[in-house]
Design a protein around this motif. Structure first.
Motif, short mmCIF file in Angstrom:
data_model
loop_
_atom_site.label_atom_id
_atom_site.label_comp_id
_atom_site.label_asym_id
_atom_site.label_seq_id
_atom_site.Cartn_x
_atom_site.Cartn_y
_atom_site.Cartn_z
N SER A 91 27.32 -38.09 -40.71
CA SER A 91 26.06 -37.83 -40.03
C SER A 91 24.95 -37.61 -41.05
CB SER A 91 26.17 -36.63 -39.09
OG SER A 91 26.32 -35.44 -39.82
N VAL A 92 23.72 -37.78 -40.60
CA VAL A 92 22.57 -37.59 -41.48
C VAL A 92 21.41 -37.07 -40.65
CG1 VAL A 92 21.81 -39.99 -41.21
CG2 VAL A 92 21.07 -38.68 -43.20
N ARG A 93 20.63 -36.18 -41.24
CA ARG A 93 19.43 -35.63 -40.60
C ARG A 93 18.21 -36.23 -41.27
NH1 ARG A 93 19.94 -29.98 -38.66
NH2 ARG A 93 18.07 -29.56 -39.86
N VAL A 135 25.67 -45.34 -33.30
CA VAL A 135 25.55 -43.94 -33.65
C VAL A 135 24.99 -43.17 -32.46
CG1 VAL A 135 25.16 -44.48 -36.09
CG2 VAL A 135 23.20 -44.13 -34.59
N SER A 136 25.26 -41.88 -32.41
CA SER A 136 24.58 -41.04 -31.44
C SER A 136 23.34 -40.46 -32.10
CB SER A 136 25.51 -39.91 -30.96
OG SER A 136 25.87 -39.07 -32.04
N MET A 137 22.27 -40.31 -31.33
CA MET A 137 20.99 -39.85 -31.87
C MET A 137 20.55 -38.59 -31.14
SD MET A 137 18.88 -43.40 -32.45
CE MET A 137 19.25 -44.07 -30.82
N GLN A 138 20.15 -37.59 -31.89
CA GLN A 138 19.63 -36.35 -31.32
C GLN A 138 18.34 -35.99 -32.05
OE1 GLN A 138 22.20 -32.96 -31.60
NE2 GLN A 138 20.91 -31.68 -30.31
N ASP A 139 17.26 -35.91 -31.29
CA ASP A 139 15.95 -35.59 -31.85
C ASP A 139 15.58 -34.18 -31.41
OD1 ASP A 139 13.40 -35.49 -32.80
OD2 ASP A 139 12.68 -37.27 -31.75
N GLU A 140 15.48 -33.27 -32.36
CA GLU A 140 15.19 -31.88 -32.04
C GLU A 140 14.27 -31.28 -33.09
OE1 GLU A 140 17.53 -27.66 -31.13
OE2 GLU A 140 18.66 -29.49 -31.57
N ALA A 141 13.14 -30.77 -32.66
CA ALA A 141 12.19 -30.06 -33.54
C ALA A 141 11.80 -30.90 -34.74
CB ALA A 141 12.76 -28.72 -33.98
N GLY A 142 11.58 -32.20 -34.51
CA GLY A 142 11.13 -33.05 -35.60
C GLY A 142 12.21 -33.49 -36.56
#
Length: 233
Positions: free
Chosen positions: A113-115, A218-225
């Motif tokens: 995973s990567v942020r 991939v799964s994508m999660q967008d949270e607080a930028g």
């Protein structure tokens, strides 16, 4: 020859940068006043990793360094390999993994995973590799496939002329293109093989668009930028 709709995100409305600019200036001043508090250090991001080299980025500058070199913005690369880098900045030493930031949101990357931090334009950018060649990506869920310019493909040695010819629709109009499969696309610890791609003749797009032929895996999660990509198995 076929015409394939291609959605371009370059003209999308962009998030005003004024508030983020003011916040960045405030953090710099706080770092001078409270140097012992890690959250106040101006952000630095590692956007590409290689053996004994790394690409470091701040909100206004990006630079590739070899071990022992110091960037124009005062960061010194102490060590680097494909898994992480050690960086000295503002009299502190940090162990950074790919696309992590020296800030209150610092966290280590796991292998799959990567942020990605949203930039001042409200977009997500990250460096990676295509068939072992360095590339700058713009995450684009509006693009059906990974898309790059003829200039990108040539620099990577891709034999795109052996692909299937066709047309794509861009902000500049209908443009000739070639459709092919990429042997490997790698973003941090996420690697996918046989990724469908389009090579658009000319120098557009400026960055390689990381489209859905990669992102659907991939799964994508967008949270607080912060956008987190996690590999699906």
């Amino acid at each position: 020859m076929q015409s394939v709709p291609f959605i371009d995100n370059a003209a999308r409305s962009q998030t005003p940068a004024c508030c983020k600019l003011y916040l960045g200036v405030a953090l710099v001043w706080l770092s001078l006043l409270f140097a012992d508090q890690a959250w106040a250090v101006a952000p630095i991001e590692v956007v590409a990793l290689f053996k004994d080299r790394a690409v470091l980025r701040t909100s206004s500058s990006q630079q590739m360094l070899k071990v022992g070199e110091t960037s124009d913005f005062g960061a010194t690369l102490l060590s680097a390999d494909p898994y992480g880098a050690k960086v000295r900045y503002a009299n502190e030493v940090y162990d950074l993994s790919l696309s992590t930031r020296v800030s209150s949101r610092f966290s280590k990357r796991t292998e799959d995973s990567v942020r990605i931090n949203r930039d001042s334009f409200g977009q997500y950018r990250i460096s990676g590799q295509i068939n072992g060649h360095y590339a700058n990506f713009l995450v684009d869920t509006g693009a059906s496939v990974v898309a790059m310019s003829e200039t990108h493909a040539t620099s990577m040695g891709l034999n795109y002329l052996q692909g299937r010819p066709g047309n794509v629709e861009t902000a500049q109009g209908i443009t000739s293109a070639y459709f092919l499969n990429l042997d490997e696309v790698k973003i941090a610890g996420i690697t996918r093989h046989g990724v469908r791609a389009t090579v658009i003749l000319g120098s557009y797009p400026v960055e390689v668009l990381l489209g859905m032929s990669f992102l659907r895996n991939v799964s994508m999660q967008d949270e607080a930028g912060v956008l987190t990509l996690t590999a699906k198995y």
